[in-house]
Write a protein that holds these residues in place. Structure first.
Motif, PDB file in Angstrom:
ATOM      1  N   HIS A  62      34.693  28.953  34.282  1.00 52.50           N
ATOM      2  CA  HIS A  62      35.507  27.787  34.651  1.00 52.50           C
ATOM      3  C   HIS A  62      36.979  28.159  34.748  1.00 52.50           C
TER       4      HIS A  62
ATOM      5  N   LYS B  27      37.450  30.028  37.961  1.00 50.97           N
ATOM      6  CA  LYS B  27      37.455  29.143  39.124  1.00 50.97           C
ATOM      7  C   LYS B  27      38.798  28.415  39.232  1.00 50.97           C
ATOM      8  N   ARG B  28      39.337  27.985  38.101  1.00 51.43           N
ATOM      9  CA  ARG B  28      40.634  27.297  38.130  1.00 51.43           C
ATOM     10  C   ARG B  28      41.720  28.234  38.675  1.00 51.43           C
TER      11      ARG B  28
ATOM     12  N   PHE C  37      41.223  30.809  40.624  1.00 46.86           N
ATOM     13  CA  PHE C  37      40.895  31.140  42.013  1.00 46.86           C
ATOM     14  C   PHE C  37      41.502  30.118  42.976  1.00 46.86           C
ATOM     15  N   TYR C  38      41.552  28.868  42.539  1.00 43.76           N
ATOM     16  CA  TYR C  38      42.060  27.807  43.421  1.00 43.76           C
ATOM     17  C   TYR C  38      43.497  27.397  43.078  1.00 43.76           C
TER      18      TYR C  38
ATOM     19  N   PHE D  89      34.238  34.392  37.555  1.00 42.25           N
ATOM     20  CA  PHE D  89      33.910  33.335  38.522  1.00 42.25           C
ATOM     21  C   PHE D  89      33.245  33.942  39.754  1.00 42.25           C
TER      22      PHE D  89
ATOM     23  N   ARG E 179      29.510  23.991  42.247  1.00 43.63           N
ATOM     24  CA  ARG E 179      29.889  25.003  41.247  1.00 43.63           C
ATOM     25  C   ARG E 179      30.961  25.948  41.772  1.00 43.63           C
ATOM     26  N   PHE E 180      31.063  26.057  43.091  1.00 41.81           N
ATOM     27  CA  PHE E 180      31.992  27.043  43.650  1.00 41.81           C
ATOM     28  C   PHE E 180      33.210  26.401  44.293  1.00 41.81           C
ATOM     29  N   ARG E 181      33.265  25.065  44.275  1.00 43.18           N
ATOM     30  CA  ARG E 181      34.377  24.378  44.934  1.00 43.18           C
ATOM     31  C   ARG E 181      35.397  23.918  43.900  1.00 43.18           C
TER      32      ARG E 181
END
Ligand code: HEC
Ligand code: HEC
Length: 328
Positions: free
Chosen positions: A46, A49-50, A52-53, A170, A325-327
Motif C-alpha cells: 500500500h 502504491k501511494r 507510485f501515484y 507494489f 488494487r493497482f489504481r
C-alpha cells in the motif's frame, strides 16, 4: 471451543493482513519470486502504491510514476516518448511494468538488476522526475502520515532504501495472466477464434519463429537480442551497459502480454501499430553484425499477418486496466 476457534481465526486473519500479502498467481505461472530482504506485506504494498501515484516524488510536483505508466495501457505510456518534469522528453518508450516480479533485469538495456535498484532511476533522472533522493526523503519526513506508514511497513523513518523497497513491493504485485489465450491454455477450446489459433501456431512454430525469444508463460526469454529494427542503432542498447561491440543494438526481449494496450512499440516507440510490428518481422528488417540469426524475411501472406495480429490481441487481460488494487 467454537469461540476459541473463532478468536483464533480472527487472530490469523490479522496476522495474514500484516505479515504477508497474497498475490493471485495465475495457473501456469511459477511461484512469485520475492527477495528475502523485502518480503511482501500489505503495508509495504500500500505504501508503494501511494508513492507510485505521488507527484511529490518529482522536483516540480507534476510527475508521478503513474504519469508515464498508465494502468489502462498495461502500465505503459501511449506516447512515443514520455514527458518528464517541465515536459522534458527522454529517448525511450516507457514499457509495461506487468509481471516484472519474474524479470531478471530492468530497463530496455537491462541496466538495473533488481526492481529495488530500478526504482531509483526515474526519481533521479533529470528527464523524468529530476529529484535528489535526499529531497524525496525530506518531503516524506515532513508528512506525518508517511512517517507513520514507513514505520508500519519497515519499522524505520522514510529512507532511500525503504522508498525503493516499497515501490518495488507494489510493482511486484502487478501480475496478470487472465487473457483469452490463458483460458485457451487452461482447456477452454472456444476461448480463441480459428484465426487467433492459427496466429498462435505461427508464433510458436517455425513459420513465425517468435518463440525463440518470446517464450514461456510470460513470452520472454529475458535475453537481449537485435531484432533488426535498424542497420545502424542510435541507441546502442545493451552495449550501453556492457560496452561490448557484440551487444550493439541488442534490447531486452519484452513480454507480449497485453501488447494490444501498449502501442507504440519497440525501445524507441518507432512502430505505431501491431500491424507495423508484424510487417517488420515479415520483411526481416535490417541486418547488421549483431543481428539475431532467427530474424530473417518470413514473407508472411496477408492472411498469416492478420492471424498473427489477431493472436497478439488475444493476449490482453481485460481485468487489468480496471483492477482497483493497482489504481490510485
Ligand atoms: C517521465 C516518464 C516516466 C516516469 C515519471 C517514470 N517512468 Fe518508468 N520508465 C519510463 C521509460 C521511458 C522507461 C524505459 C527506460 C529505459 O529502458 O531506459 C521506464 C522503465 C521503467 C521500468 C523498467 C521496466 C522493464 O521492463 O524493464 C520500471 C520498473 C519503471 N520504469 C518503474 C517506474 C517507477 C517505479 C517510477 C516512479 C519512481 C517510474 N517508472 C517513473 C518512463 C517513466
Ligand atoms: C531474436 C529474438 C526475437 C524474435 C525471434 C522475435 N522477437 Fe519480437 N522482440 C524482440 C526484441 C529484442 C524486441 C525489442 C526490440 C527493441 O525494442 O528495439 C522485440 C519486440 C517485439 C514487440 C514490441 C513489444 C513492445 O512492448 O514494444 C512485439 C509486439 C514483438 N516483438 C512481436 C514479435 C513477433 C510477433 C515475433 C515473431 C514474428 C517476434 N517478435 C520475434 C526479440 C525477438
Amino acid at each position: 471451543m467454537g469461540r476459541v476457534s473463532h478468536l483464533l481465526a480472527i487472530a490469523m486473519l490479522v496476522v495474514g493482513c500484516t505479515d504477508d500479502f497474497d498475490v493471485d498467481v495465475p495457473a501456469g505461472f511459477p511461484a512469485l519470486p520475492v527477495p528475502a530482504d523485502n518480503a511482501l506485506t500489505a503495508e509495504r504494498v500500500h505504501l508503494g502504491k501511494r508513492l507510485f501515484y505521488d507527484t511529490q516524488l518529482s522536483r516540480t510536483r507534476e510527475v508521478a510514476c503513474g504519469s508515464c505508466h498508465l494502468a489502462e495501457h498495461a502500465f505503459a505510456d501511449p506516447r512515443r516518448l514520455s514527458a518528464g518534469v517541465e515536459g522534458r522528453l527522454g529517448s525511450r518508450n516507457a514499457p509495461s511494468i506487468v509481471n516484472l516480479a519474474y524479470n531478471t533485469s530492468f530497463f530496455w538495456d537491462g541496466g538495473a538488476p533488481t526492481l529495488e535498484q530500478q526504482a531509483i532511476g526515474p526519481i533521479i533522472n533529470p528527464l523524468e522526475m529530476d529529484m535528489k533522493i535526499g529531497d524525496v526523503v525530506a518531503r516524506l519526513e515532513a508528512d506525518a502520515s508517511y512517517v507513520d506508514a514507513f514505520d508500519r511497513a519497515y519499522d524505520t523513518r522514510p529512507s532511500p532504501g525503504t522508498v525503493t523497497k516499497a515501490l518495488a513491493s507494489f510493482m511486484r504485485t502487478i501480475v496478470s495472466g487472465d487473457s483469452r489465450y490463458d483460458r485457451f491454455q487452461r482447456g477452454d477450446a472456444t476461448a480463441l477464434t480459428e484465426s487467433e489459433q492459427r496466429g498462435l501456431a505461427i508464433a510458436t512454430g517455425e513459420r513465425g519463429e517468435c518463440f525463440h525469444c518470446h517464450v514461456g508463460f510470460n513470452f520472454t526469454n529475458n535475453g537481449f537480442r537485435n531484432n533488426n529494427l535498424y542497420a545502424d542503432y542510435v541507441d546502442l542498447g545493451r552495449a550501453r551497459v556492457t560496452e561490448l561491440a557484440d551487444d550493439v543494438g541488442k534490447f531486452k526481449v519484452p513480454t507480449l502480454r497485453n501488447v494490444a494496450l501498449t502501442a507504440p512499440y519497440m525501445h524507441d516507440g518507432s512502430l505505431p501499430t501491431l500491424e507495423a510490428v508484424v510487417e517488420h518481422y515479415s520483411s526481416g528488417g535490417f541486418a547488421s553484425p549483431t543481428s539475431d540469426p532467427t530474424i530473417r524475411p518470413l514473407d508472411l501472406t496477408a492472411e498469416e499477418k492478420r492471424d498473427l495480429v489477431a493472436f497478439l490481441r488475444a493476449l490482453t487481460d481485460e481485468s487489468l486496466a480496471t483492477d482497483p488494487r493497482f489504481r490510485p
